[in-house]
Scaffold this motif. Structure first.
Motif, PDB file in Angstrom:
ATOM      1  N   ARG A   1       0.816  -1.216   0.000  1.00 37.97           N
ATOM      2  CA  ARG A   1       0.000   0.000   0.000  1.00 37.97           C
ATOM      3  C   ARG A   1       0.849   1.264   0.000  1.00 37.97           C
ATOM      4  O   ARG A   1       0.319   2.367  -0.120  1.00 37.97           O
ATOM      5  N   GLY A   2       2.136   1.091   0.158  1.00 35.69           N
ATOM      6  CA  GLY A   2       3.018   2.236   0.203  1.00 35.69           C
ATOM      7  C   GLY A   2       3.093   2.824   1.595  1.00 35.69           C
ATOM      8  O   GLY A   2       2.647   2.218   2.573  1.00 35.69           O
ATOM      9  N   LEU A   3       3.645   4.024   1.674  1.00 37.69           N
ATOM     10  CA  LEU A   3       3.863   4.663   2.966  1.00 37.69           C
ATOM     11  C   LEU A   3       3.045   5.935   3.156  1.00 37.69           C
ATOM     12  O   LEU A   3       3.357   6.743   4.038  1.00 37.69           O
ATOM     13  N   SER A   4       2.024   6.095   2.363  1.00 44.40           N
ATOM     14  CA  SER A   4       1.151   7.239   2.519  1.00 44.40           C
ATOM     15  C   SER A   4       0.084   6.934   3.567  1.00 44.40           C
ATOM     16  O   SER A   4      -0.282   5.778   3.785  1.00 44.40           O
ATOM     17  N   ASN A   5      -0.393   7.979   4.220  1.00 44.51           N
ATOM     18  CA  ASN A   5      -1.461   7.859   5.212  1.00 44.51           C
ATOM     19  C   ASN A   5      -1.158   6.882   6.337  1.00 44.51           C
ATOM     20  O   ASN A   5      -2.063   6.219   6.862  1.00 44.51           O
ATOM     21  N   THR A   6       0.093   6.796   6.722  1.00 43.61           N
ATOM     22  CA  THR A   6       0.465   5.898   7.808  1.00 43.61           C
ATOM     23  C   THR A   6      -0.123   6.342   9.141  1.00 43.61           C
ATOM     24  O   THR A   6      -0.144   5.569  10.095  1.00 43.61           O
ATOM     25  N   HIS A   7      -0.579   7.572   9.206  1.00 46.21           N
ATOM     26  CA  HIS A   7      -1.169   8.113  10.422  1.00 46.21           C
ATOM     27  C   HIS A   7      -2.635   7.730  10.583  1.00 46.21           C
ATOM     28  O   HIS A   7      -3.224   7.951  11.649  1.00 46.21           O
ATOM     29  N   SER A   8      -3.225   7.180   9.541  1.00 48.96           N
ATOM     30  CA  SER A   8      -4.652   6.867   9.550  1.00 48.96           C
ATOM     31  C   SER A   8      -4.912   5.436  10.010  1.00 48.96           C
ATOM     32  O   SER A   8      -4.455   4.479   9.388  1.00 48.96           O
ATOM     33  N   SER A   9      -5.653   5.290  11.073  1.00 45.96           N
ATOM     34  CA  SER A   9      -5.978   3.969  11.595  1.00 45.96           C
ATOM     35  C   SER A   9      -6.801   3.146  10.619  1.00 45.96           C
ATOM     36  O   SER A   9      -6.774   1.915  10.663  1.00 45.96           O
ATOM     37  N   TYR A  10      -7.514   3.824   9.742  1.00 50.24           N
ATOM     38  CA  TYR A  10      -8.387   3.135   8.790  1.00 50.24           C
ATOM     39  C   TYR A  10      -7.615   2.381   7.716  1.00 50.24           C
ATOM     40  O   TYR A  10      -8.201   1.551   7.017  1.00 50.24           O
ATOM     41  N   THR A  11      -6.338   2.658   7.567  1.00 53.24           N
ATOM     42  CA  THR A  11      -5.540   1.996   6.544  1.00 53.24           C
ATOM     43  C   THR A  11      -4.875   0.721   7.042  1.00 53.24           C
ATOM     44  O   THR A  11      -4.199   0.047   6.277  1.00 53.24           O
ATOM     45  N   TYR A  12      -5.051   0.387   8.301  1.00 44.40           N
ATOM     46  CA  TYR A  12      -4.444  -0.807   8.888  1.00 44.40           C
ATOM     47  C   TYR A  12      -5.459  -1.944   8.984  1.00 44.40           C
ATOM     48  O   TYR A  12      -6.621  -1.723   9.346  1.00 44.40           O
ATOM     49  N   ASP A  13      -5.001  -3.148   8.696  1.00 49.29           N
ATOM     50  CA  ASP A  13      -5.891  -4.301   8.632  1.00 49.29           C
ATOM     51  C   ASP A  13      -5.933  -5.127   9.913  1.00 49.29           C
ATOM     52  O   ASP A  13      -6.991  -5.648  10.285  1.00 49.29           O
ATOM     53  N   TYR A  14      -4.784  -5.274  10.558  1.00 51.48           N
ATOM     54  CA  TYR A  14      -4.693  -6.143  11.724  1.00 51.48           C
ATOM     55  C   TYR A  14      -4.343  -5.354  12.972  1.00 51.48           C
ATOM     56  O   TYR A  14      -3.495  -4.462  12.942  1.00 51.48           O
ATOM     57  N   TRP A  15      -4.981  -5.719  14.071  1.00 52.55           N
ATOM     58  CA  TRP A  15      -4.809  -5.002  15.330  1.00 52.55           C
ATOM     59  C   TRP A  15      -4.628  -5.954  16.499  1.00 52.55           C
ATOM     60  O   TRP A  15      -5.247  -7.022  16.538  1.00 52.55           O
ATOM     61  N   GLY A  16      -3.792  -5.547  17.451  1.00 48.89           N
ATOM     62  CA  GLY A  16      -3.658  -6.292  18.679  1.00 48.89           C
ATOM     63  C   GLY A  16      -4.748  -5.879  19.648  1.00 48.89           C
ATOM     64  O   GLY A  16      -5.573  -5.012  19.352  1.00 48.89           O
ATOM     65  N   GLN A  17      -4.752  -6.488  20.829  1.00 49.99           N
ATOM     66  CA  GLN A  17      -5.777  -6.202  21.829  1.00 49.99           C
ATOM     67  C   GLN A  17      -5.452  -4.999  22.699  1.00 49.99           C
ATOM     68  O   GLN A  17      -6.314  -4.507  23.421  1.00 49.99           O
ATOM     69  N   GLY A  18      -4.224  -4.529  22.639  1.00 47.24           N
ATOM     70  CA  GLY A  18      -3.840  -3.342  23.375  1.00 47.24           C
ATOM     71  C   GLY A  18      -3.179  -3.635  24.711  1.00 47.24           C
ATOM     72  O   GLY A  18      -3.392  -4.683  25.315  1.00 47.24           O
ATOM     73  N   THR A  19      -2.376  -2.686  25.169  1.00 43.06           N
ATOM     74  CA  THR A  19      -1.745  -2.766  26.478  1.00 43.06           C
ATOM     75  C   THR A  19      -1.853  -1.400  27.143  1.00 43.06           C
ATOM     76  O   THR A  19      -1.628  -0.370  26.511  1.00 43.06           O
ATOM     77  N   GLN A  20      -2.223  -1.392  28.407  1.00 34.87           N
ATOM     78  CA  GLN A  20      -2.481  -0.145  29.126  1.00 34.87           C
ATOM     79  C   GLN A  20      -1.188   0.511  29.596  1.00 34.87           C
ATOM     80  O   GLN A  20      -0.331  -0.137  30.195  1.00 34.87           O
ATOM     81  N   VAL A  21      -1.085   1.796  29.335  1.00 37.66           N
ATOM     82  CA  VAL A  21       0.018   2.614  29.840  1.00 37.66           C
ATOM     83  C   VAL A  21      -0.587   3.727  30.681  1.00 37.66           C
ATOM     84  O   VAL A  21      -1.455   4.461  30.211  1.00 37.66           O
ATOM     85  N   THR A  22      -0.139   3.834  31.918  1.00 37.45           N
ATOM     86  CA  THR A  22      -0.628   4.871  32.810  1.00 37.45           C
ATOM     87  C   THR A  22       0.551   5.668  33.334  1.00 37.45           C
ATOM     88  O   THR A  22       1.474   5.104  33.923  1.00 37.45           O
ATOM     89  N   VAL A  23       0.516   6.975  33.119  1.00 35.99           N
ATOM     90  CA  VAL A  23       1.585   7.857  33.554  1.00 35.99           C
ATOM     91  C   VAL A  23       1.039   8.774  34.645  1.00 35.99           C
ATOM     92  O   VAL A  23       0.110   9.547  34.404  1.00 35.99           O
ATOM     93  N   SER A  24       1.594   8.683  35.824  1.00 37.33           N
ATOM     94  CA  SER A  24       1.144   9.500  36.942  1.00 37.33           C
ATOM     95  C   SER A  24       2.000  10.751  37.066  1.00 37.33           C
ATOM     96  O   SER A  24       3.196  10.745  36.754  1.00 37.33           O
ATOM     97  N   SER A  25       1.390  11.820  37.536  1.00 36.64           N
ATOM     98  CA  SER A  25       2.092  13.090  37.679  1.00 36.64           C
ATOM     99  C   SER A  25       2.781  13.215  39.023  1.00 36.64           C
ATOM    100  O   SER A  25       2.542  12.441  39.942  1.00 36.64           O
TER     101      SER A  25
END
Length: 127
Positions: A103-127
């Protein structure tokens, strides 16, 4: 098919560091462009960073440029996100995603151009 599993999230103080990993089960890992996205509670998913299949090209959101580094090891089928100088606004669920390099390297910032996704991992930053 490409299956992605994130790890490495956790709780960290502002100014600290974390390294996220995303392991892929596919046998053709090298032909995919890899990206990292994050989604804070109540907000839409936003782009963080992306890397091309040959690791030559990298892309970063302005909010993390200079502090985050994306990398990949195709031999290990793993992509990483090194996060330094973390700020409270970085608190979110972080997801890795992939799309065909054809697909090339255009629109790499767009989530809609990605096909496969992981389940995610939580990051919490405290002040």
């Amino acid at each position: 098919q490409e299956q992605l599993v994130e790890s490495g999230g956790g709780l960290v103080q502002a100014g600290g560091s974390l390294r996220l990993s995303c392991a892929a089960s596919g046998r053709t890992f090298s032909i995919y462009t890899l990206g990292w996205f994050r989604q804070a509670s109540g907000k839409e998913r936003e782009f963080v960073a992306a890397i091309s299949w040959n690791v030559i090209s990298t892309y970063y959101a302005d909010s993390v440029k200079g502090r985050f580094t994306i990398s990949r090891n195709n031999a290990k089928n793993t992509v990483y996100l090194q996060m330094n100088s973390l700020k409270p606004e970085a608190t979110a669920v972080y997801y890795c995603a992939s799309r065909p390099s054809s697909r090339g390297l255009s629109n790499t910032h767009s989530s809609y151009t990605y096909d496969y996704w992981g389940q995610g991992t939580q990051v919490t930053v405290s002040s």
